[in-house]
Scaffold this motif. Structure first.
Motif, short mmCIF file in Angstrom:
data_model
loop_
_atom_site.label_atom_id
_atom_site.label_comp_id
_atom_site.label_asym_id
_atom_site.label_seq_id
_atom_site.Cartn_x
_atom_site.Cartn_y
_atom_site.Cartn_z
N THR A 1 -4.64 5.43 -0.15
CA THR A 1 -3.52 4.46 -0.56
C THR A 1 -4.35 3.98 -1.54
O THR A 1 -5.54 3.13 -1.76
N GLN A 2 -2.99 3.06 -2.57
CA GLN A 2 -3.43 1.96 -3.01
C GLN A 2 -2.41 1.05 -3.38
O GLN A 2 -1.23 1.46 -3.03
N ALA B 1 1.06 -0.89 -0.28
CA ALA B 1 -0.08 -0.34 -0.08
C ALA B 1 0.77 1.43 0.35
O ALA B 1 2.14 1.20 0.75
N ARG B 2 1.29 2.11 -0.63
CA ARG B 2 1.21 3.32 -0.28
C ARG B 2 0.43 4.58 -1.19
O ARG B 2 -0.46 4.24 -1.75
N PRO B 3 0.62 5.77 -1.55
CA PRO B 3 -0.45 6.92 -0.87
C PRO B 3 -0.37 6.88 -2.09
O PRO B 3 0.24 7.36 -2.84
N PRO C 1 -0.07 13.89 -0.80
CA PRO C 1 -0.33 12.39 -0.38
C PRO C 1 -1.89 13.20 -0.99
O PRO C 1 -2.13 14.14 0.02
#
Length: 462
Positions: free
Chosen positions: A285-286, A265-267, A275
């Motif tokens: 996040t995705q 999961a990253r912003p 962000p």
């Protein structure tokens, strides 16, 4: 040395703000003189006069309180529409009562006398220096388009200053851009719920497992030539779980490695690279591919075509702050009187700007050119803020005078369209009660921001 540099940074802001205010007023002064309006005073600051010199028909000076400035033009308000007067008369009210004799006049005097007195006093001040030779040199007799040019001259000057500074910053110093050369290779992955990786239970990042090193320059990814960091990032994000061949330049030699990005999961990033947050303020996040590296950066000079789009983005950001100003001021008050943190993207006073400038100037480990570039960007942003703020259509701001002129134009056009008598210039003096309310709000707002910048300053540098 650090303290001295901090003081120099603050003094830089004081000087730059003074120049911005002075040029803002020049923006009003020049068109007023071009349109033959008699300008009696050009002053920087308010309160007692520290220095002044008269040149021609205009007195130029500096006052004790450095909180703005003003250009005094004769005849800012038209004469009283009822009797054509511009000055209060000690006998006028009694003569009117004797002639009209009606209780209706007394009733109206009780209801609106205080507001009318404000307009009368302002009208008297606007005409106190008007002589018979100035009949056609008063402000209120100008065509609407000339009034608008004079009032927009100040904000336009701030826009011009900000644009020039932004041009110097972008084309002269450049902007920091990520390169394909690695600055950091993280050894361990951060597990969900952890702020930092656990060195005792380290799961190597894909980059560490592939033996990437700081200083490596990635030249190809999965057989595709890498031309920029953003392009490389998009390929990494879409390659989770896939073994990919990577080519890097290391010490002048091409080295081929294999790497498998992991799904994590990253912003979600906005167009500005920050962000993205939901309505509750939580970072969105995705799940995307991740290898665990950070790029180095270098300043890249930008073409002149990049200046106006950057200016537009800055103005849009400032406008967003102004539109949400009441909500942001509530947040500032909550932070100032509680343990809540300040929003680094929220409004600040000149005190806050000075503090940031001092911090920037005191960063001895940062190159002088980078510090100076940051200060230029800070001053450009301040002038964009002055530009946007002064366009708010409320008196005593310039936008309020523009709104009054536009109302006059519409009123006169409608009268002409329906073949009615020309209503004449709009008497903006009647809006003085509202003006004092707005001015009071601005003073309270300024006091709140200054207090917050002293007790709970915005922390931009950790």
């Amino acid at each position: 040395m650090t303290v001295l540099l901090f003081i120099l940074g603050v003094l830089f802001v004081v000087f730059a703000v003074g120049i911005s205010i002075a040029l803002h007023e020049v923006g009003h002064l020049v068109p007023a003189k071009l349109f033959k309006v008699r300008v009696t005073r050009y002053m920087i600051g308010f309160g007692p006069t520290l220095w002044s010199k008269k040149k021609g028909e205009t007195e130029y000076g500096i006052k004790a309180i450095p909180a703005g400035g003003y250009v005094a033009m004769i005849g800012m308000y038209p004469p009283n529409k009822e009797d054509g007067s511009v000055r209060p008369s000690s006998t006028g009210m009694f003569q009117t009562l004797a002639e009209s004799g009606a209780a209706q006049r007394v009733s109206r005097q009780r209801k609106s006398g205080r507001f009318e007195q404000l307009a009368t006093d302002a009208r008297a001040m606007a005409h106190e220096e008007v002589g018979p030779e100035d009949e056609n040199r008063v402000f209120y007799k100008l065509p609407v388009w000339k009034k608008i040019i004079i009032m927009l001259g100040g904000p336009f000057m701030n826009l011009l200053i900000g644009t020039v500074l932004m041009g110097v910053l972008l084309m002269g110093f450049g902007t920091a851009q990520a390169t394909t050369t690695l600055a950091v290779v993280n050894a361990c992955q951060i597990k969900e719920g952890e702020a930092t990786p656990d060195p005792k239970n380290c799961t190597p990042t894909p980059a560490a497992a592939a033996k990437l090193l700081p200083g490596d320059t990635i030249t190809s990814f999965d057989g595709k030539q890498v031309t920029g960091w953003d392009e490389l990032t998009s390929w990494i994000r879409s390659s989770a779980g896939k073994s990919v061949q990577l080519t890097v330049q290391r010490n002048g030699k091409a080295v081929q490695l294999n790497i498998t990005p992991v799904l994590t999961a990253r912003p979600v990033l906005t167009a500005a690279g920050t962000p993205e947050k939901d309505a509750a303020g939580k970072v969105l996040t995705q799940d995307v591919g991740f290898i665990g590296v950070s790029p180095s950066s270098e300043n890249v000079q930008q073409p002149i075509t990049a200046v106006l789009p950057t200016v537009g983005n800055n103005i849009a950001q400032v406008a967003g702050v102004v539109v949400n100003l009441p909500q942001r001021l509530v947040a500032v008050a909550q932070a100032a009187f509680s343990s809540a943190p300040r929003d680094p993207n929220g409004p600040v006073s000149v005190v806050g700007v000075g503090r940031v400038a001092g911090q920037v100037a005191a960063m001895e480990d940062v190159p002088l050119s980078a510090r100076f570039a940051t200060l230029l960007g800070l001053m450009a942003g301040l002038n964009f803020a002055l530009f946007v703020f002064n366009l708010i259509p409320l008196l005593p701001l310039d936008g309020g005078h523009v709104a009054g002129a536009l109302y006059e134009a519409v009123r006169r056009r409608l009268a002409k369209l329906f073949k009615r008598k020309d209503p004449g210039p709009f008497d903006i003096a009647k809006l003085l009660p509202l003006t004092y309310v707005v001015a009071s709000v601005l003073l309270v707002m300024g006091a709140l921001l200054i207090y917050a910048d002293i007790v709970k300053p915005v922390n931009l540098f950790g």
